[in-house]
Design a protein around this motif. Structure first.
Motif, mmCIF file in Angstrom:
data_model
loop_
_atom_site.group_PDB
_atom_site.id
_atom_site.type_symbol
_atom_site.label_atom_id
_atom_site.label_comp_id
_atom_site.label_asym_id
_atom_site.label_seq_id
_atom_site.Cartn_x
_atom_site.Cartn_y
_atom_site.Cartn_z
ATOM 1 N N THR A 106 -4.635 -0.550 5.768
ATOM 2 C CA THR A 106 -3.297 -0.593 5.183
ATOM 3 C C THR A 106 -2.779 0.828 4.997
ATOM 4 O OG1 THR A 106 -1.984 -1.470 3.343
ATOM 5 C CG2 THR A 106 -4.130 -0.536 2.792
ATOM 6 N N THR A 107 -1.501 0.939 4.684
ATOM 7 C CA THR A 107 -0.934 2.253 4.388
ATOM 8 C C THR A 107 -1.562 2.794 3.101
ATOM 9 O OG1 THR A 107 1.161 1.616 5.396
ATOM 10 C CG2 THR A 107 1.197 3.509 3.904
ATOM 11 N N ALA A 162 -5.391 5.384 8.652
ATOM 12 C CA ALA A 162 -5.560 4.017 8.169
ATOM 13 C C ALA A 162 -6.197 3.237 9.303
ATOM 14 C CB ALA A 162 -4.211 3.419 7.778
ATOM 15 N N ASP A 222 -0.215 5.919 -2.969
ATOM 16 C CA ASP A 222 0.208 7.267 -3.338
ATOM 17 C C ASP A 222 -0.946 8.079 -3.911
ATOM 18 O OD1 ASP A 222 2.750 6.679 -2.496
ATOM 19 O OD2 ASP A 222 3.570 6.350 -4.510
#
Length: 390
Positions: free
Chosen positions: A265-266, A389, A269
């Motif tokens: 996944t991305t 990723a 943050d």
């Protein structure tokens, strides 16, 4: 290479002669290999007192096999015939070799007896690598000999590598990059840390390694970012940080690489921020690798960046270390380390941050210190440091 080994032994003999001892006994396996090209299990090297201690058909104990000439002053004593396989190396053919019979004593004890018979009055031994029992046995076998401490004389010789050694390290790094690169192309979700570690070690051998340089570490999720994490049965999950640390052993020379990725996944943050911080610390330390730089200054270059972000307490006591015939060699890149870097010294730079319960980031490279005129530090491990990723 025969002349290379002969020159190394000559330097050590000269060092011993300058400080008094007439003979030296080298028992640490990596040091034996450095001086002879091989280290069969149990072998020891006697320097400067081997002349006249055997014949073409007999050893010092009167049975066994010997190669070389009686003019040789150094002798490699082995409890069995060397195989010459890559794991143990191939001994310098110009070196006198004595294979002891099964009934013989510990090769180190036999070496002390040879030194006494050859007329040596002092024998330098690697005290820090001998057990108390073995040290006492050496003294009892030749009570006329004064035992002196060889200290770290051989280890200090090993710090600066010649180009043949660096070539072996470069090949080890290429093998390691290949093994890691192939793993990154496979499906990872659902597989255990232990399974991935075993697969990486198999791929190292498939690409030409003699074996792993050290136990491969694979750490996922809350385990990620830990130094030398022992792989568990935890399965890789989407969104995890995945940290790997591995290295190949090629002809006795060992390298190290560590990378951290995000799974499936991305990146979140907090993962991006933590990764960027560790990457900045690693880059600062790599740029500090110049001949003449203090070991502690290289450590400081990375540590001050992590300190400023509030993570300094989580950094390992040492930022990195030398590599070669062992995965942990001098120099140590730590706050208390004394000394300065030379050119042609291979080291690791491996900062990391681990957040308990969440995971963390480790980035680890093997580099060779080079003069600025030669392009600066040579990066041996080239797998991307981009936060991928997978």
């Amino acid at each position: 290479m025969s002349q290379v080994y002969a020159d190394r032994r000559a330097r050590l003999r000269a060092r011993c002669a300058a400080s008094g001892p007439a003979a030296a006994l080298v028992s640490r396996p990596a040091n034996v290999r450095y001086l002879t090209g091989a280290c069969p299990p149990g072998a020891v090297l006697l320097l400067g007192a081997g002349a006249g201690t055997g014949t073409a058909t007999g050893t010092a104990t009167g049975s066994g096999t010997t190669s070389g000439t009686d003019a040789e002053t150094d002798v490699l004593l082995c409890p069995r015939t060397p195989t010459g396989d890559p794991v143990e190396g191939r001994a310098d053919e110009a070196l006198r070799l004595t294979v002891l019979p099964p009934s013989a004593a510990d090769p180190a004890v036999t070496a002390a007896e040879l030194a006494r018979k050859a007329g040596a009055d002092t024998l330098a031994v690697e005290e820090r690598h001998l057990s108390v029992t073995r040290y006492r046995a050496i003294g009892a076998a030749a009570p006329q000999l004064r035992l002196a401490d060889l200290g770290t004389a051989v280890e200090q010789e090993r710090i600066v590598k010649d180009e043949e050694e660096i070539t072996c390290l470069r090949i080890a790094a290429e093998i390691t990059d290949q093994a890691l690169g192939e793993l990154l192309e496979s499906i990872l979700v659902g597989r255990t840390e232990r399974h991935l570690a075993l697969e990486l070690e198999r791929r190292l051998v498939d690409h030409g390694a003699d074996g792993p340089a050290f136990p491969t570490s694979v750490a996922t999720g809350p385990h990620s970012g830990r130094g030398r994490h022992r792989p568990s049965d935890r399965r890789v999950e989407e969104g995890d940080f995945l940290s790997v640390c591995l290295g190949a052993n090629y002809r006795g020379y060992r390298c190290e690489i560590g990378r951290t990725f995000v799974i499936g996944t991305t990146p979140a943050d907090w993962q991006i921020e933590l990764y960027d911080l560790v990457f900045a610390a690693q880059r600062a330390a790599r740029e500090a690798l110049t001949p003449g730089a203090a070991y502690s200054d290289v450590d400081r270059a990375a540590r001050q960046i992590l300190d400023a972000a509030g993570y300094g307490d989580g950094l390992a006591p040492s930022l990195g270390h030398g590599v070669g015939l062992e995965i942990q060699e001098d120099p140590q890149l730590s706050p208390s380390a004394m000394g300065k870097l030379d050119a042609c010294v291979p080291v690791t730079v491996e900062p990391g941050v681990h957040l308990p319960g969440r995971g963390g980031v480790r980035i680890d490279d093997t580099l060779v210190v080079r003069q600025e005129a030669d392009g600066g530090p040579e990066l041996l491990t080239i797998t991307t440091k981009e936060l991928l990723a997978l």
